[in-house]
Write an enzyme that holds these catalytic residues in place. Structure first.
Site, PDB file in Angstrom:
ATOM      1  N   THR A  17       0.833  -1.202   0.000  1.00  0.00           N
ATOM      2  CA  THR A  17       0.000   0.000   0.000  1.00  0.00           C
ATOM      3  C   THR A  17       0.872   1.259   0.000  1.00  0.00           C
ATOM      4  OG1 THR A  17      -0.103  -0.120   2.399  1.00  0.00           O
ATOM      5  CG2 THR A  17      -1.956  -1.093   1.191  1.00  0.00           C
ATOM      6  N   HIS A 243      23.292   6.604  -5.655  1.00  0.00           N
ATOM      7  CA  HIS A 243      23.147   7.102  -7.022  1.00  0.00           C
ATOM      8  C   HIS A 243      24.386   7.838  -7.536  1.00  0.00           C
ATOM      9  CE1 HIS A 243      19.160   6.052  -5.946  1.00  0.00           C
ATOM     10  NE2 HIS A 243      18.760   7.224  -5.500  1.00  0.00           N
ATOM     11  N   LYS A 340      18.694  19.172  -2.726  1.00  0.00           N
ATOM     12  CA  LYS A 340      17.236  19.383  -2.813  1.00  0.00           C
ATOM     13  C   LYS A 340      16.973  20.887  -2.911  1.00  0.00           C
ATOM     14  CE  LYS A 340      15.615  15.157  -1.238  1.00  0.00           C
ATOM     15  NZ  LYS A 340      15.073  14.463  -2.385  1.00  0.00           N
TER      16      LYS A 340
HETATM   17  C1  BG6 Z   1      15.717   8.647  -4.244  1.00  0.00           C
HETATM   18  C2  BG6 Z   1      15.911   9.560  -3.069  1.00  0.00           C
HETATM   19  O1  BG6 Z   1      16.521   7.507  -4.129  1.00  0.00           O
HETATM   20  O2  BG6 Z   1      16.079   9.368  -5.428  1.00  0.00           O
HETATM   21  C3  BG6 Z   1      15.067  10.799  -3.211  1.00  0.00           C
HETATM   22  O3  BG6 Z   1      15.529   8.851  -1.888  1.00  0.00           O
HETATM   23  C4  BG6 Z   1      15.348  11.492  -4.513  1.00  0.00           C
HETATM   24  O4  BG6 Z   1      15.295  11.702  -2.130  1.00  0.00           O
HETATM   25  C5  BG6 Z   1      15.277  10.505  -5.669  1.00  0.00           C
HETATM   26  O5  BG6 Z   1      14.379  12.502  -4.687  1.00  0.00           O
HETATM   27  C6  BG6 Z   1      15.779  11.147  -6.941  1.00  0.00           C
HETATM   28  O6  BG6 Z   1      15.537  10.286  -8.018  1.00  0.00           O
HETATM   29  P1  BG6 Z   1      15.368  10.845  -9.493  1.00  0.00           P
HETATM   30  O7  BG6 Z   1      15.196   9.613 -10.317  1.00  0.00           O
HETATM   31  O8  BG6 Z   1      14.154  11.725  -9.478  1.00  0.00           O
HETATM   32  O9  BG6 Z   1      16.611  11.629  -9.797  1.00  0.00           O
END
Ligand code: BG6
Length: 488
Positions: A17, A243, A340
């Site tokens: 969910t 990432h 952010k």
């Molecule tokens: C996520 C993070 O893994 O990746 C988020 O937890 C972030 O905080 C997001 O916003 C960003 O992903 P993308 O694909 O929008 O660059």
């Protein structure tokens, strides 16, 4: 790839969910259905703690797919997918629930493979895995059992090691799929092709020709409803450990012996090792957003967000300079930046090439721009090459021009969402785009060291306004090297 006798597969989603299931997993399954990438007997068991019937759950899922898929939906496909879904209500520690689950799976198919997807908060990873083992659901003769684990995989090296030893006492490494959705992005996969299928690029992909590399993933969103999670994670754990380091690895890795899962991951790991060897050369800048204006609307500061402490010192922005300890990248800085509430949503890798000695002979030489190759990951997907040419009707004035390949705007090709590719890979047993334990471990060694450095800093947060390109210190990081961020 898959040599097991049992051919049918059940996907079991814990956290059915939750936001991830609604926004990403179910839309991805819709596309897998549309592209006929799942077999007729494929079933989905969605496990959640809320009280719902399968019918009411399916209705909600259909609505979510409608609002999260931008193209017009095909109702036949949607119905076909809906028929595969069953909702199970249980808490993650509920023994009776697991017994029932076990019986229900046997009732669907006596011989089936199972992909467990843990789309839950990390504190539930342990209990779910332990119960699956207790109820004999982690092994079956002639079939496979795999588990997909969402990030964060631990919050530092110690917790990641503890989690890993727990999971790997139950599942073999080959069956553990640690997900990093960036690896499912089309342009990250394209990076290997760009680098290793273009004769003009690979010979210059090194310190002799490249001046610096800039990797940015800038977001306009704030922490939204995830204040509590973010307070314990911050930008380093949320974006850099996973990432951003994946982006560095794919940009910097040596050509793998083959494009097998093992060889690619081996080369990626070496990049992280060589970063760690140069730990003392790492420079960083950090920040936290203040209130500001975005899209002409006033937005709150991080400290004013829901479930965030009024005096929080958690960073929402990080910039860093890495130098790899290897021959290819000798002294080439890799500047990495993510945050952010920045001015624009953009994820890009910029390769800046060195100036040629003969450039100084042109009349306007001080204005000549370096060549850059930009790998655009989001929102545009493509490659842009900036080079110099002679301005028409001048003797020798040099002007920059662009060659632009935009995969998702000009050609109209719509890339699959990252989760679609990753789910499909996990179902067919290809872990290349998932992170291996040694990669995760090495990334925590690096992040722990940066966190320890930050722990000693006196922070003057907030230090950048929402809607800007981050704190002044991030500009100084490049400015003192005589450089600037290209993505601005
Ligand atoms: C996520 C993070 O893994 O990746 C988020 O937890 C972030 O905080 C997001 O916003 C960003 O992903 P993308 O694909 O929008 O660059």
């Amino acid at each position: 790839m898959d040599t097991h006798e049992c051919k049918s597969t059940v996907l079991i989603i814990f956290g059915a969910t939750g936001d991830l299931t609604h926004r990403k997993l179910m839309p991805a399954l819709y596309f897998l259905e549309k592209e006929k990438k799942i077999s007729d007997d494929f079933q989905i068991i969605a496990i959640g703690r809320r009280n719902k019937t399968s019918e009411s759950y399916i209705e909600e899922i259909v609505d979510s797919i409608k609002s999260n898929v931008s193209e017009r939906l095909n109702h036949e496909i949607l119905e076909k997918l809906a028929k595969r879904i069953q909702y199970h209500r249980q808490t993650f520690a509920d023994d009776l629930g697991y017994q029932k689950l076990h019986n229900d799976i046997e009732a669907i198919h006596t011989c089936c493979n199972i992909l467990y997807y843990l789309a839950v908060a990390p504190e539930y990873f342990d209990v779910i895995i332990e119960k699956l083992e207790r109820y004999n659901m982690t092994q079956k003769e002639g079939a496979w059992r795999r588990v997909v684990i969402e990030k964060p995989f631990g919050r530092d090296l110690t917790t990641a090691e503890a989690l890993n030893s727990r999971i790997s006492s139950i599942f073999e490494e080959k069956d553990i799929y640690r997900i990093d959705h960036y690896l499912g992005k089309e342009m990250l996969q394209n990076m290997l092709v760009l680098r290793f299928a273009n004769a003009f690029l690979e010979p210059i992909w090194n310190h002799q020709h490249i001046d610096n590399v800039q990797i940015s993933s800038c977001e306009t969103l704030g922490v939204e409803t995830r204040g509590a999670y973010y307070e314990s994670s911050g930008i380093l754990r949320d974006m850099v450990q996973n990432h951003m380091l994946q982006l560095v690895m794919l940009t910097a890795m040596e050509p793998p012996k083959s494009f097998s899962e093992k060889h690619i991951r081996d080369e990626k790991l070496k990049v992280l090792e060589s970063l760690t060897e140069n730990m003392e050369k790492i420079e960083t800048a950090c920040g936290q957003y203040d209130s500001g204006t975005m899209d002409k609307k006033a937005v709150a500061s991080y400290r004013q967000e829901d479930k965030v402490a009024g005096n929080s010192n958690v960073a929402t922005f990080a910039a860093m300079k890495f130098i790899l300890n290897n021959e290819r990248w000798k002294d080439v800085p890799f500047y990495v930046r993510t945050g952010k509430r920045l001015e624009q949503k953009v994820t890009e890798v910029v390769i800046e090439f060195k100036h040629l000695p003969q450039m100084k002979n042109f009349e306007n030489s001080e204005h000549i721009k370096p060549n850059t190759l930009v790998i655009k990951i989001h929102p545009e997907e493509g490659i842009e090459f900036k080079f110099n040419t002679k301005k028409p009707r001048t003797i020798n004035d040099v002007v920059p021009v662009n060659m632009n390949f935009c995969q998702n705007c000009e050609t109209g090709v719509s890339s699959p969402e990252a989760y679609e590719r990753l789910l499909h890979d996990a179902l067919r047993g290809d872990a290349t785009l998932f992170t291996r334990w040694d990669e995760v471990k090495q990334s925590w060694i690096l992040i722990d060291a940066i966190l320890a450095k930050w722990g000693k800093k006196t922070l003057h947060f907030p230090n950048y306004k929402a809607g800007t390109w981050g704190p002044e210190t991030a500009h100084e990081l490049l400015g003192k090297d005589g450089r600037r961020w290209w993505v601005e």
